[in-house]
Scaffold this motif. Structure first.
Motif, PDB file in Angstrom:
ATOM      1  N   LEU A 174       0.855  -1.193   0.000  1.00  0.00           N
ATOM      2  CA  LEU A 174       0.000   0.000   0.000  1.00  0.00           C
ATOM      3  C   LEU A 174       0.886   1.237   0.000  1.00  0.00           C
ATOM      4  O   LEU A 174       1.792   1.343   0.815  1.00  0.00           O
ATOM      5  N   SER A 175       0.603   2.171  -0.913  1.00  0.00           N
ATOM      6  CA  SER A 175       1.370   3.413  -0.877  1.00  0.00           C
ATOM      7  C   SER A 175       0.583   4.460  -0.087  1.00  0.00           C
ATOM      8  O   SER A 175      -0.590   4.282   0.224  1.00  0.00           O
ATOM      9  N   VAL A 176       1.245   5.535   0.217  1.00  0.00           N
ATOM     10  CA  VAL A 176       0.648   6.526   1.117  1.00  0.00           C
ATOM     11  C   VAL A 176      -0.637   7.124   0.553  1.00  0.00           C
ATOM     12  O   VAL A 176      -1.575   7.423   1.284  1.00  0.00           O
ATOM     13  N   LEU A 177      -0.665   7.254  -0.772  1.00  0.00           N
ATOM     14  CA  LEU A 177      -1.848   7.854  -1.398  1.00  0.00           C
ATOM     15  C   LEU A 177      -3.121   7.075  -1.070  1.00  0.00           C
ATOM     16  O   LEU A 177      -4.210   7.626  -0.981  1.00  0.00           O
ATOM     17  N   GLN A 178      -2.937   5.756  -0.898  1.00  0.00           N
ATOM     18  CA  GLN A 178      -4.074   4.901  -0.587  1.00  0.00           C
ATOM     19  C   GLN A 178      -4.765   5.343   0.703  1.00  0.00           C
ATOM     20  O   GLN A 178      -5.980   5.278   0.818  1.00  0.00           O
ATOM     21  N   PHE A 179      -3.964   5.797   1.627  1.00  0.00           N
ATOM     22  CA  PHE A 179      -4.512   6.182   2.927  1.00  0.00           C
ATOM     23  C   PHE A 179      -5.233   7.528   2.869  1.00  0.00           C
ATOM     24  O   PHE A 179      -5.912   7.908   3.801  1.00  0.00           O
ATOM     25  N   MET A 180      -5.046   8.247   1.775  1.00  0.00           N
ATOM     26  CA  MET A 180      -5.730   9.526   1.622  1.00  0.00           C
ATOM     27  C   MET A 180      -7.152   9.314   1.104  1.00  0.00           C
ATOM     28  O   MET A 180      -7.936  10.238   1.034  1.00  0.00           O
ATOM     29  N   GLN A 181      -7.468   8.064   0.722  1.00  0.00           N
ATOM     30  CA  GLN A 181      -8.817   7.754   0.247  1.00  0.00           C
ATOM     31  C   GLN A 181      -9.710   7.491   1.451  1.00  0.00           C
ATOM     32  O   GLN A 181      -9.444   6.602   2.229  1.00  0.00           O
ATOM     33  N   ARG A 182     -10.746   8.266   1.558  1.00  0.00           N
ATOM     34  CA  ARG A 182     -11.627   8.122   2.718  1.00  0.00           C
ATOM     35  C   ARG A 182     -12.251   6.730   2.798  1.00  0.00           C
ATOM     36  O   ARG A 182     -12.499   6.215   3.876  1.00  0.00           O
TER      37      ARG A 182
END
Ligand code: C2E
Ligand code: CA
Ligand code: CA
Ligand code: CA
Length: 278
Positions: A117-125
């Protein structure tokens, strides 16, 4: 004067070339996303105590492109920069779940497959819900999917990452802390995040063979984490000496070319079915 302007021009050419390349790679990624052409390779991970391969890491591969082969070290950063990584990861997750479904149907004694998982994934609500949906669709119990995150992902947005991790952990998804020892190596991450596994980066494994201090630290960390119930994986093991060192440290799982390279699904299947033991 001629020399100095010449250099500026050379520099400019390189920049233009780099931008052109990045643009071309981006177009290829979009295309592959559209026709789901990405291939997922699996690297079986060796378990020291019985020589089995109970887990594998899913790694993205691009099929041959007009630009020749393009490797993850090049296309993953571009996918992150352009945001394409988000959809690419969902595609990986779907392919992995489909494969896991097949393995379970065929009776594999599988522990699970891990996905990066990259960090951008965690920005998805809706990350946690979306993952739950994919698991549901393929009828996969959450414990069969392990998510790998690096320390830098955590460091970039601790609160957001922690809350998503807790939500997913509650559903039964397991987490591995990837590339341990290359970044912040913040002990509090290991203490406070719902992390089931720690993957010792290959640079530490490699250094340990000619650096006693490094070896002592790797062994101490591995044993301490192990006592805390955290499972350890040694990454990038290529030689028998490195494997022997990992075993001496009490490390449970070994990932590396020595035992198995990343390979297409059909080749990985016998490893994960438990047929192919060393
Ligand atoms: P990583 O997550 O640290 O993955 C392990 C990398 O180490 C893989 O490179 C694997 O092929 C390589 N490796 C495994 N065993 C050995 C060994 O014994 N020796 C050496 N020298 N290397 C070994 P790969 O597949 O080229 O991927 C590179 C990086 O690209 C990954 O590093 C990961 O950060 C990223 N990546 C790959 N697939 C994905 C993906 O689906 N999503 C995301 N977000 N990142 C991915
Ligand atoms: Ca990884
Ligand atoms: Ca890694
Ligand atoms: Ca890495």
């Amino acid at each position: 004067k001629e020399g100095s302007t010449g250099r500026v021009v050379v520099c400019d050419d390189r920049m233009v070339a780099r931008m052109k390349r990045k643009h071309a790679v981006t177009e290829i990624l979009k295309e592959e996303l559209l026709n789901q052409g990405f291939e997922v390779y699996y690297q079986p991970i060796y378990r020291c105590k019985d020589g089995g391969f109970p887990v594998a890491e899913a790694l993205l591969r691009l099929p041959d492109t007009p630009l020749g082969p393009i490797y993850p070290d090049e296309f993953i950063p571009i996918a992150e920069e352009t945001g394409l990584i988000v959809q690419m990861t969902y595609l990986v997750l779907a392919k992995v779940c489909k494969f896991v479904r097949r393995l379970l149907d065929e009776g594999a004694k599988l522990e699970g497959v891990s996905v990066n998982l990259s960090v951008l994934q965690f920005m998805q609500r809706d990350l946690a819900d979306h993952i739950a949906e994919i698991l549901d669709y393929y009828q996969i119990p959450a414990r069969f999917i392990k998510l790998e995150i690096t320390e830098s992902v955590v460091a970039s947005n601790y609160e957001a990452v922690l809350s998503v991790m807790e939500k997913l952990a509650k559903k039964g998804v397991q987490f591995a802390l990837d590339d341990f020892g290359t970044g912040y190596s913040n002990l509090s991450y290991v203490m406070h995040l719902p992390v089931d596994m720690v993957k010792i980066d290959r640079s530490l494994i490699w250094s340990s063979l000619n650096n006693d201090r490094c070896a002592t630290l790797v062994e101490a960390v591995s044993r301490t984490f192990g006592q805390a119930g955290i499972r350890m994986i040694a990454e990038g093991v290529e030689t028998g000496e490195q494997a022997a060192f990992a075993q001496r440290c009490g490390i449970e799982l070994i990932q590396g070319f020595l035992y198995a390279k990343p390979m297409p699904q059909e080749e990985a299947l016998p490893y994960l079915m438990g047929v192919k033991e060393l």
